[in-house]
Scaffold this motif. Structure first.
Motif, PDB file in Angstrom:
ATOM      1  N   SER A  80       0.823  -1.216   0.000  1.00 13.65           N
ATOM      2  CA  SER A  80       0.000   0.000   0.000  1.00 13.65           C
ATOM      3  C   SER A  80       0.855   1.264   0.000  1.00 13.65           C
ATOM      4  CB  SER A  80      -0.914   0.009   1.227  1.00 13.65           C
ATOM      5  OG  SER A  80      -0.161   0.197   2.398  1.00 13.65           O
ATOM      6  N   ASN A  81       0.226   2.354  -0.377  1.00 11.19           N
ATOM      7  CA  ASN A  81       0.903   3.654  -0.355  1.00 11.19           C
ATOM      8  C   ASN A  81       1.333   4.019   1.065  1.00 11.19           C
ATOM      9  OD1 ASN A  81       0.680   4.117  -3.108  1.00 11.19           O
ATOM     10  ND2 ASN A  81      -1.353   5.021  -2.887  1.00 11.19           N
ATOM     11  N   THR A  82       0.520   3.652   2.044  1.00  4.99           N
ATOM     12  CA  THR A  82       0.842   3.969   3.440  1.00  4.99           C
ATOM     13  C   THR A  82       2.153   3.321   3.853  1.00  4.99           C
ATOM     14  OG1 THR A  82      -1.481   4.201   4.017  1.00  4.99           O
ATOM     15  CG2 THR A  82       0.031   3.784   5.833  1.00  4.99           C
ATOM     16  N   THR A  83       2.326   2.051   3.531  1.00  6.11           N
ATOM     17  CA  THR A  83       3.558   1.375   3.926  1.00  6.11           C
ATOM     18  C   THR A  83       4.755   1.928   3.148  1.00  6.11           C
ATOM     19  OG1 THR A  83       3.124  -0.451   2.398  1.00  6.11           O
ATOM     20  CG2 THR A  83       2.461  -0.763   4.680  1.00  6.11           C
ATOM     21  N   ARG A  84       4.573   2.178   1.876  1.00 10.23           N
ATOM     22  CA  ARG A  84       5.692   2.692   1.066  1.00 10.23           C
ATOM     23  C   ARG A  84       6.132   4.078   1.533  1.00 10.23           C
ATOM     24  NH1 ARG A  84       6.625  -0.133  -3.932  1.00 10.23           N
ATOM     25  NH2 ARG A  84       5.079  -1.758  -4.193  1.00 10.23           N
ATOM     26  N   THR A  85       5.168   4.957   1.833  1.00 11.40           N
ATOM     27  CA  THR A  85       5.534   6.312   2.253  1.00 11.40           C
ATOM     28  C   THR A  85       6.106   6.344   3.667  1.00 11.40           C
ATOM     29  OG1 THR A  85       3.267   6.798   2.939  1.00 11.40           O
ATOM     30  CG2 THR A  85       3.897   7.480   0.720  1.00 11.40           C
ATOM     31  N   SER A  86       5.879   5.289   4.438  1.00 10.82           N
ATOM     32  CA  SER A  86       6.447   5.256   5.787  1.00 10.82           C
ATOM     33  C   SER A  86       7.851   4.657   5.789  1.00 10.82           C
ATOM     34  CB  SER A  86       5.531   4.482   6.733  1.00 10.82           C
ATOM     35  OG  SER A  86       5.478   3.130   6.354  1.00 10.82           O
ATOM     36  N   GLY A  87       8.367   4.341   4.624  1.00 14.37           N
ATOM     37  CA  GLY A  87       9.730   3.832   4.525  1.00 14.37           C
ATOM     38  C   GLY A  87       9.852   2.328   4.608  1.00 14.37           C
ATOM     39  N   ILE A  88       8.735   1.640   4.623  1.00 12.69           N
ATOM     40  CA  ILE A  88       8.762   0.178   4.679  1.00 12.69           C
ATOM     41  C   ILE A  88       9.165  -0.363   3.310  1.00 12.69           C
ATOM     42  CG2 ILE A  88       7.268  -1.872   4.850  1.00 12.69           C
ATOM     43  CD1 ILE A  88       5.851  -0.428   7.152  1.00 12.69           C
ATOM     44  N   LYS A  89      10.083  -1.310   3.319  1.00 13.30           N
ATOM     45  CA  LYS A  89      10.551  -1.924   2.082  1.00 13.30           C
ATOM     46  C   LYS A  89       9.710  -3.172   1.825  1.00 13.30           C
ATOM     47  CE  LYS A  89      15.266  -0.474   3.051  1.00 13.30           C
ATOM     48  NZ  LYS A  89      16.598  -0.967   3.407  1.00 13.30           N
ATOM     49  N   PRO A  90       8.950  -3.197   0.720  1.00 12.62           N
ATOM     50  CA  PRO A  90       8.088  -4.365   0.451  1.00 12.62           C
ATOM     51  C   PRO A  90       8.864  -5.676   0.396  1.00 12.62           C
ATOM     52  CG  PRO A  90       7.634  -2.604  -1.119  1.00 12.62           C
ATOM     53  CD  PRO A  90       8.821  -2.179  -0.307  1.00 12.62           C
ATOM     54  N   GLU A  91      10.071  -5.648  -0.147  1.00 15.67           N
ATOM     55  CA  GLU A  91      10.862  -6.880  -0.257  1.00 15.67           C
ATOM     56  C   GLU A  91      11.279  -7.403   1.116  1.00 15.67           C
ATOM     57  OE1 GLU A  91      13.812  -3.441  -0.771  1.00 15.67           O
ATOM     58  OE2 GLU A  91      11.773  -3.888  -1.404  1.00 15.67           O
ATOM     59  N   VAL A  92      11.306  -6.528   2.110  1.00 17.60           N
ATOM     60  CA  VAL A  92      11.616  -6.943   3.481  1.00 17.60           C
ATOM     61  C   VAL A  92      10.323  -7.292   4.221  1.00 17.60           C
ATOM     62  CG1 VAL A  92      12.633  -6.224   5.683  1.00 17.60           C
ATOM     63  CG2 VAL A  92      13.713  -5.534   3.525  1.00 17.60           C
ATOM     64  N   ALA A  93       9.304  -6.472   4.043  1.00 14.67           N
ATOM     65  CA  ALA A  93       8.019  -6.708   4.715  1.00 14.67           C
ATOM     66  C   ALA A  93       7.440  -8.065   4.346  1.00 14.67           C
ATOM     67  CB  ALA A  93       7.030  -5.599   4.364  1.00 14.67           C
ATOM     68  N   ILE A  94       7.631  -8.464   3.114  1.00 14.61           N
ATOM     69  CA  ILE A  94       7.061  -9.726   2.634  1.00 14.61           C
ATOM     70  C   ILE A  94       7.661 -10.934   3.362  1.00 14.61           C
ATOM     71  CG2 ILE A  94       8.603 -10.327   0.718  1.00 14.61           C
ATOM     72  CD1 ILE A  94       4.886  -9.941   0.300  1.00 14.61           C
ATOM     73  N   THR A  95       8.808 -10.737   4.023  1.00 17.70           N
ATOM     74  CA  THR A  95       9.445 -11.838   4.759  1.00 17.70           C
ATOM     75  C   THR A  95       8.982 -11.933   6.212  1.00 17.70           C
ATOM     76  OG1 THR A  95      11.362 -10.537   5.493  1.00 17.70           O
ATOM     77  CG2 THR A  95      11.528 -11.611   3.328  1.00 17.70           C
ATOM     78  N   ILE A  96       8.216 -10.958   6.666  1.00 21.53           N
ATOM     79  CA  ILE A  96       7.794 -10.951   8.077  1.00 21.53           C
ATOM     80  C   ILE A  96       6.977 -12.188   8.457  1.00 21.53           C
ATOM     81  CG2 ILE A  96       6.404  -9.734   9.811  1.00 21.53           C
ATOM     82  CD1 ILE A  96       7.438  -7.120   8.603  1.00 21.53           C
ATOM     83  N   PRO A  97       6.006 -12.634   7.656  1.00 19.44           N
ATOM     84  CA  PRO A  97       5.270 -13.842   8.075  1.00 19.44           C
ATOM     85  C   PRO A  97       6.190 -15.036   8.337  1.00 19.44           C
ATOM     86  CG  PRO A  97       4.112 -12.747   6.293  1.00 19.44           C
ATOM     87  CD  PRO A  97       5.445 -12.059   6.436  1.00 19.44           C
ATOM     88  N   LYS A  98       7.230 -15.191   7.517  1.00 26.97           N
ATOM     89  CA  LYS A  98       8.179 -16.289   7.735  1.00 26.97           C
ATOM     90  C   LYS A  98       9.004 -16.037   8.985  1.00 26.97           C
ATOM     91  CE  LYS A  98      11.888 -18.953   5.704  1.00 26.97           C
ATOM     92  NZ  LYS A  98      12.730 -19.189   4.546  1.00 26.97           N
ATOM     93  N   ARG A  99       9.477 -14.794   9.178  1.00 26.84           N
ATOM     94  CA  ARG A  99      10.280 -14.478  10.361  1.00 26.84           C
ATOM     95  C   ARG A  99       9.463 -14.595  11.637  1.00 26.84           C
ATOM     96  NH1 ARG A  99      12.790  -8.988   9.808  1.00 26.84           N
ATOM     97  NH2 ARG A  99      11.270  -8.542   8.191  1.00 26.84           N
ATOM     98  N   CYS A 100       8.134 -14.472  11.526  1.00 26.74           N
ATOM     99  CA  CYS A 100       7.248 -14.654  12.681  1.00 26.74           C
ATOM    100  C   CYS A 100       6.880 -16.122  12.887  1.00 26.74           C
ATOM    101  CB  CYS A 100       5.967 -13.836  12.496  1.00 26.74           C
ATOM    102  SG  CYS A 100       6.190 -12.061  12.684  1.00 26.74           S
ATOM    103  N   ASN A 101       7.364 -16.986  12.004  1.00 30.96           N
ATOM    104  CA  ASN A 101       7.050 -18.419  12.063  1.00 30.96           C
ATOM    105  C   ASN A 101       5.544 -18.675  12.003  1.00 30.96           C
ATOM    106  OD1 ASN A 101       9.771 -19.343  12.253  1.00 30.96           O
ATOM    107  ND2 ASN A 101       9.777 -18.669  14.386  1.00 30.96           N
ATOM    108  N   ILE A 102       4.851 -17.925  11.165  1.00 32.59           N
ATOM    109  CA  ILE A 102       3.413 -18.123  10.993  1.00 32.59           C
ATOM    110  C   ILE A 102       3.221 -19.368  10.136  1.00 32.59           C
ATOM    111  CG2 ILE A 102       1.283 -17.162  10.032  1.00 32.59           C
ATOM    112  CD1 ILE A 102       2.409 -14.369  10.773  1.00 32.59           C
ATOM    113  N   ALA A 103       2.719 -20.413  10.765  1.00 33.05           N
ATOM    114  CA  ALA A 103       2.614 -21.720  10.111  1.00 33.05           C
ATOM    115  C   ALA A 103       1.660 -21.727   8.927  1.00 33.05           C
ATOM    116  CB  ALA A 103       2.197 -22.770  11.131  1.00 33.05           C
ATOM    117  N   ASP A 104       0.566 -20.991   9.027  1.00 36.51           N
ATOM    118  CA  ASP A 104      -0.435 -21.045   7.956  1.00 36.51           C
ATOM    119  C   ASP A 104      -0.280 -19.897   6.953  1.00 36.51           C
ATOM    120  OD1 ASP A 104      -1.220 -19.088   9.740  1.00 36.51           O
ATOM    121  OD2 ASP A 104      -3.317 -19.686   9.806  1.00 36.51           O
TER     122      ASP A 104
END
Length: 117
Positions: A80-104
């Motif tokens: 989203s525009n909100t995440t991009r304008t806040s400096g969040i990198k989509p290529e990094v954000a997309i790895t959060i579910p794995k780094r959180c060990n979200i099984a599903d």
């Protein structure tokens, strides 16, 4: 007779406007726009900028909650525009579910130019 026609035209416009607003109300995240839903990712700010940081439990809870709604919603929020304008990198954000060990998590789900690991 002219008054009746005027009322009919006004009613038709109201019905058309309601139909259009209803169409906009059912997006990737239901009635909540992804840009507004992205505010729930505030606890993920550092984890979404640094791929080596460990996401907080609040971040993991937010990502899991959004992801349970649908992979489309999670993807729309992360891009989203909100995440991009806040400096969040989509290529990094997309790895959060794995780094959180979200099984599903939807492994392999295509999210724009990115794929959920």
């Amino acid at each position: 007779m002219a008054v009746v026609r005027g009322v009919v035209v006004v009613l038709a416009l109201v019905v058309a406007a309601a139909a259009l607003s209803g169409a906009n109300g059912a997006g990737e995240c239901g009635a909540t726009p992804p840009d507004k839903m992205a505010l729930k990712l505030a606890p993920c700010a550092s984890a979404a900028k640094d791929p080596k940081s460990t996401p907080s439990s609040g971040c993991c809870t937010a990502v899991h909650t959004i992801g349970k709604q649908s992979p489309k919603c999670l993807c729309a929020v992360m891009l989203s525009n909100t995440t991009r304008t806040s400096g969040i990198k989509p290529e990094v954000a997309i790895t959060i579910p794995k780094r959180c060990n979200i099984a599903d998590r939807p492994i392999g789900y295509k999210c724009g130019d990115y794929t959920l690991p």
